[in-house]
Design an enzyme around this catalytic site. Sequence first.
Site, PDB file in Angstrom:
ATOM      1  N   ASP A 123     -15.352  79.647   7.867  1.00  0.00           N
ATOM      2  CA  ASP A 123     -14.474  80.266   8.872  1.00  0.00           C
ATOM      3  C   ASP A 123     -15.267  80.306  10.177  1.00  0.00           C
ATOM      4  O   ASP A 123     -16.467  80.026  10.194  1.00  0.00           O
ATOM      5  CB  ASP A 123     -14.096  81.698   8.422  1.00  0.00           C
ATOM      6  CG  ASP A 123     -13.238  82.440   9.460  1.00  0.00           C
ATOM      7  OD1 ASP A 123     -12.300  81.829  10.002  1.00  0.00           O
ATOM      8  OD2 ASP A 123     -13.514  83.616   9.743  1.00  0.00           O
ATOM      9  N   SER A 124     -14.587  80.677  11.237  1.00  0.00           N
ATOM     10  CA  SER A 124     -15.266  80.820  12.529  1.00  0.00           C
ATOM     11  C   SER A 124     -16.208  82.025  12.530  1.00  0.00           C
ATOM     12  O   SER A 124     -17.112  82.106  13.349  1.00  0.00           O
ATOM     13  CB  SER A 124     -14.226  81.010  13.628  1.00  0.00           C
ATOM     14  OG  SER A 124     -13.415  82.123  13.312  1.00  0.00           O
ATOM     15  N   GLY A 164     -10.058  80.469  17.988  1.00  0.00           N
ATOM     16  CA  GLY A 164      -8.648  80.568  18.375  1.00  0.00           C
ATOM     17  C   GLY A 164      -8.265  80.048  19.746  1.00  0.00           C
ATOM     18  O   GLY A 164      -7.156  79.574  19.940  1.00  0.00           O
ATOM     19  N   CYS A 216      -9.888  79.544   7.329  1.00  0.00           N
ATOM     20  CA  CYS A 216      -9.573  79.857   8.727  1.00  0.00           C
ATOM     21  C   CYS A 216      -8.261  79.149   9.058  1.00  0.00           C
ATOM     22  O   CYS A 216      -8.144  77.930   8.854  1.00  0.00           O
ATOM     23  CB  CYS A 216     -10.710  79.319   9.598  1.00  0.00           C
ATOM     24  SG  CYS A 216     -10.402  79.401  11.371  1.00  0.00           S
ATOM     25  N   ASN A 217      -7.298  79.898   9.523  1.00  0.00           N
ATOM     26  CA  ASN A 217      -6.010  79.283   9.860  1.00  0.00           C
ATOM     27  C   ASN A 217      -6.138  78.327  11.036  1.00  0.00           C
ATOM     28  O   ASN A 217      -5.473  77.291  11.083  1.00  0.00           O
ATOM     29  CB  ASN A 217      -4.997  80.368  10.226  1.00  0.00           C
ATOM     30  CG  ASN A 217      -4.415  81.035   9.006  1.00  0.00           C
ATOM     31  OD1 ASN A 217      -3.385  80.631   8.504  1.00  0.00           O
ATOM     32  ND2 ASN A 217      -5.098  82.049   8.495  1.00  0.00           N
ATOM     33  N   THR A 218      -6.992  78.688  11.993  1.00  0.00           N
ATOM     34  CA  THR A 218      -7.135  77.860  13.188  1.00  0.00           C
ATOM     35  C   THR A 218      -7.694  76.484  12.807  1.00  0.00           C
ATOM     36  O   THR A 218      -7.140  75.444  13.196  1.00  0.00           O
ATOM     37  CB  THR A 218      -8.055  78.567  14.208  1.00  0.00           C
ATOM     38  OG1 THR A 218      -7.623  79.917  14.349  1.00  0.00           O
ATOM     39  CG2 THR A 218      -8.028  77.875  15.541  1.00  0.00           C
ATOM     40  N   CYS A 238      -3.924  84.542  10.098  1.00  0.00           N
ATOM     41  CA  CYS A 238      -5.319  84.599  10.539  1.00  0.00           C
ATOM     42  C   CYS A 238      -6.061  85.380   9.465  1.00  0.00           C
ATOM     43  O   CYS A 238      -5.589  86.449   9.043  1.00  0.00           O
ATOM     44  CB  CYS A 238      -5.442  85.287  11.889  1.00  0.00           C
ATOM     45  SG  CYS A 238      -7.160  85.568  12.395  1.00  0.00           S
ATOM     46  N   THR A 239      -7.198  84.849   9.029  1.00  0.00           N
ATOM     47  CA  THR A 239      -7.897  85.475   7.905  1.00  0.00           C
ATOM     48  C   THR A 239      -8.569  86.795   8.271  1.00  0.00           C
ATOM     49  O   THR A 239      -9.077  87.495   7.402  1.00  0.00           O
ATOM     50  CB  THR A 239      -8.911  84.493   7.290  1.00  0.00           C
ATOM     51  OG1 THR A 239      -9.768  83.992   8.331  1.00  0.00           O
ATOM     52  CG2 THR A 239      -8.209  83.339   6.616  1.00  0.00           C
TER      53      THR A 239
HETATM   54  N1  DGL Z   1     -10.201  83.662  11.192  1.00  0.00           N
HETATM   55  C1  DGL Z   1      -9.626  82.797  12.185  1.00  0.00           C
HETATM   56  C2  DGL Z   1      -8.285  82.285  11.666  1.00  0.00           C
HETATM   57  O1  DGL Z   1      -7.914  82.488  10.513  1.00  0.00           O
HETATM   58  C3  DGL Z   1      -9.372  83.456  13.528  1.00  0.00           C
HETATM   59  C4  DGL Z   1     -10.486  83.887  14.390  1.00  0.00           C
HETATM   60  C5  DGL Z   1     -10.860  82.927  15.490  1.00  0.00           C
HETATM   61  O2  DGL Z   1     -10.215  82.876  16.539  1.00  0.00           O
HETATM   62  O3  DGL Z   1     -11.859  82.237  15.290  1.00  0.00           O
HETATM   63  O4  DGL Z   1      -7.553  81.680  12.420  1.00  0.00           O
END
Ligand code: DGL
Length: 273
Positions: free
Chosen positions: A15-16, A48, A78-80, A190-191
């Site tokens: 993830d980020s 993001g 990570c969704n992004t 978003c996680t």
């Molecule tokens: N955890 C990231 C996601 O699921 C979001 C946080 C970010 O902007 O890096 O999109």
Amino acid sequence: MTKKNKASQAIGIFDSGVGGLTVTHALVKLLPQENIIYFGDTAHYPYGGKSVAAIQSYSIKIAHMLLQQECKLILIACNTASSVAYDLLKEYIGSKAIVINVIDPLISWIKNECAHKKIGLIGTKQTVSSNIYKRKIDELGKGIQLSSYPTGLLASAIEEFGRHEIVGNLLDVYLAHPSLQNIEALILACTHYPVVKDKIAAFYDHKIEVIDSSAIVAQAVQEELKIANLLNPDGGHRRQFYISDYDYTESFVSGTKLFFDEDINLEHYPLWD
Ligand code: DGL
């Protein structure tokens, strides 16, 4: 999948930042016997608002590192990154490991188990502008109306303030947007957001379903490993949590507990040094 892949090899997760720990927590609850390597790219957090090209290049380098660690499966927690880098990563990784994102398992769940027709979605700017959820939900042909709204500051506010009321105030502003009214369910795309799931449910007086995909994604990982005959029958001795830019502040370290529910030992991995 090459012959080299063995059940005892780790699941690599990235993830980020520390948001992907919410999915990791669901995964270790479901599959406690699995070895885990987590990588949070705190050096580039947040993803993001970054460009597609930047997110793709970070994701490729992280995947390369996880392949070097011989991961049997790579989970994009990570969704992004799932929105803009999954196809590229799949191509890059090829048969060297299974690749799973956090979007497709939720789409399958919506297809098979969700009766709602008016659904809202909150996520980062990049996740929302990629339009990937809308496209995939439209493809289901279930007549679902999806309205998405970017909640750009929310993940960072959660990382900084946890469940503090300042995050509640921010939610009040974001969730009051007209596009998020008169909905039957809200997707947390978003996680980071499951940490404040209760606050979100309370905003809607607990009248809508707040959809947190963590457990659904964990089940998809279990399913894929089962199909590939790669479920680890015993083990789970390796749990490594790396971040690319170490923040030693007490609040950051204690904040991670909100995401994983237990104390973890964060180690610095100098991927970009
Ligand atoms: N955890 C990231 C996601 O699921 C979001 C946080 C970010 O902007 O890096 O999109």
